[in-house]
Design an enzyme around this catalytic site. Structure first.
Site, PDB file in Angstrom:
ATOM      1  N   TYR A  22       0.820  -1.210   0.000  1.00 15.90           N
ATOM      2  CA  TYR A  22       0.000   0.000   0.000  1.00 15.90           C
ATOM      3  C   TYR A  22       0.857   1.266   0.000  1.00 15.90           C
ATOM      4  O   TYR A  22       0.367   2.341  -0.314  1.00 15.90           O
ATOM      5  CB  TYR A  22      -0.914   0.050   1.229  1.00 15.90           C
ATOM      6  CG  TYR A  22      -1.927  -1.060   1.336  1.00 15.90           C
ATOM      7  CD1 TYR A  22      -2.134  -1.970   0.296  1.00 15.90           C
ATOM      8  CD2 TYR A  22      -2.690  -1.214   2.485  1.00 15.90           C
ATOM      9  CE1 TYR A  22      -3.060  -2.995   0.411  1.00 15.90           C
ATOM     10  CE2 TYR A  22      -3.625  -2.228   2.605  1.00 15.90           C
ATOM     11  CZ  TYR A  22      -3.802  -3.125   1.575  1.00 15.90           C
ATOM     12  OH  TYR A  22      -4.722  -4.137   1.699  1.00 15.90           O
TER      13      TYR A  22
ATOM     14  N   HIS B  56       0.817 -11.713   1.698  1.00 19.84           N
ATOM     15  CA  HIS B  56      -0.254 -10.965   1.046  1.00 19.84           C
ATOM     16  C   HIS B  56      -0.979 -11.744  -0.047  1.00 19.84           C
ATOM     17  O   HIS B  56      -2.193 -11.606  -0.219  1.00 19.84           O
ATOM     18  CB  HIS B  56       0.317  -9.668   0.457  1.00 19.84           C
ATOM     19  CG  HIS B  56      -0.697  -8.584   0.283  1.00 19.84           C
ATOM     20  ND1 HIS B  56      -0.373  -7.250   0.260  1.00 19.84           N
ATOM     21  CD2 HIS B  56      -2.046  -8.620   0.130  1.00 19.84           C
ATOM     22  CE1 HIS B  56      -1.466  -6.524   0.097  1.00 19.84           C
ATOM     23  NE2 HIS B  56      -2.495  -7.331   0.006  1.00 19.84           N
TER      24      HIS B  56
END
Length: 298
Positions: free
Chosen positions: A57, A121
């Site tokens: 992010y 992730h």
């Protein structure tokens, strides 16, 4: 007393013994410090104690800075909040060493001595192939790096995101620390019933992302969803969030709007009936809004 015993929305005790709030703030695409400060301030003000970020992010530093500024204003410290971040399977060799370095970088950016939860992730390299025979080896190397971080006290709990049953079956044969969490897209159009049940059987906490399905009109205007909203006199967003929470599935809706952040957590007092949950489950079409289709990953 439990660490999050009085947390708004409640908490779950993970299989490794640590506690995790059920309701949190997602921070995907919140990259400016101003937006992060506003979101964290509104979240803390309204009782949020879980914050979800990721290396990918690009905002771990902003979240760390916002927490340092905002926590004292509410008489809180880092011990009062739960931070989740995620590490990708990076391209190139030395995945185990690079993952370890990424966790150390995350610690510095978040200004923490130990991260509450770190997840793998995605079950392959970001730009890799779903059919790459090396995916299994790559996943294991990254997870082993997280195990090392856990042993060294840099991380409390470790887990995964976007993992399918077959990914767990291979992981559980080799891991030394079982994954505590699996974070996946979850809403009535993407229910993953078998995966949710498998995680429950394995005592792996299931946490939802994209719970609001990007506010797609096809779901928001669906007659099953709107009928529940009308009968309960609540918003469709609350129906979708309660759909997960009523099944003891965690949620992390993302917003930078202070009013929406305040409104989202108001759902915690709403519990759907078994019949309402079953009606919503019947809408499943395994339709994903996030660019993740882990069911295709070998």
């Amino acid at each position: 007393m439990a660490r999050f015993g009085s947390t708004r929305g409640g908490y779950v005790r993970l299989a490794d013994g640590y506690e995790m709030p059920l309701f949190g703030l997602g921070t995907y695409k919140i990259t400016s410090q101003k937006d992060m400060d506003r979101a964290v301030d509104a979240a803390l003000k309204n009782g949020y104690r879980l914050f979800d970020t990721a290396y990918a992010y690009g905002n771990e530093k902003q979240l760390g800075e916002a927490l340092q500024k905002m926590l004292p204003e509410y008489g809180l410290t880092l011990a009062d909040v739960f931070i989740t971040t995620k590490v990708p399977i990076l391209n190139g060799s030395d995945k185990k060493e690079r993952t370890y370095e990424v966790v150390c970088e995350s610690l510095k950016k978040l200004q923490m001595e130990a991260i509450d939860l770190v997840l793998v992730h995605y079950p392959r390299e970001w730009t890799g192939s779903d059919k790459n025979a090396k995916n299994k080896e790559d996943r294991m190397e990254v997870y082993q790096a997280l195990e090392k971080c856990k042993e060294e006290g840099k991380v409390r709990s470790i887990g995964v995101s976007n993992y399918e049953i077959r990914h767990f079956q291979e992981l559980l044969q080799e891991c030394r620390f079982r994954p505590a969490v699996n974070q996946c897209e979850y809403h009535p159009f993407c229910c993953r019933k078998e995966l949710v049940e498998y995680c429950r059987q394995q005592e792996i906490f299931f946490e939802a992302f994209t719970s609001l399905a990007r506010q797609d009109p096809k779901l928001y205007e669906n007659e099953v969803v709107t009928a529940i909203a009308e009968s309960r006199k609540i918003s469709v967003s609350h129906v979708l969030l309660s759909f997960a929470l009523s099944q003891n599935i965690g949620v992390i809706p993302k917003s930078t709007n202070a009013e929406r952040i305040a409104d989202n957590i108001e759902v915690v007092g709403t519990k759907l009936t078994r019949a309402e949950i079953d009606d919503l489950l019947s809408l499943n079409k395994t339709h994903n809004y996030t660019d993740c289709s882990p069911w295709d990953v070998l």
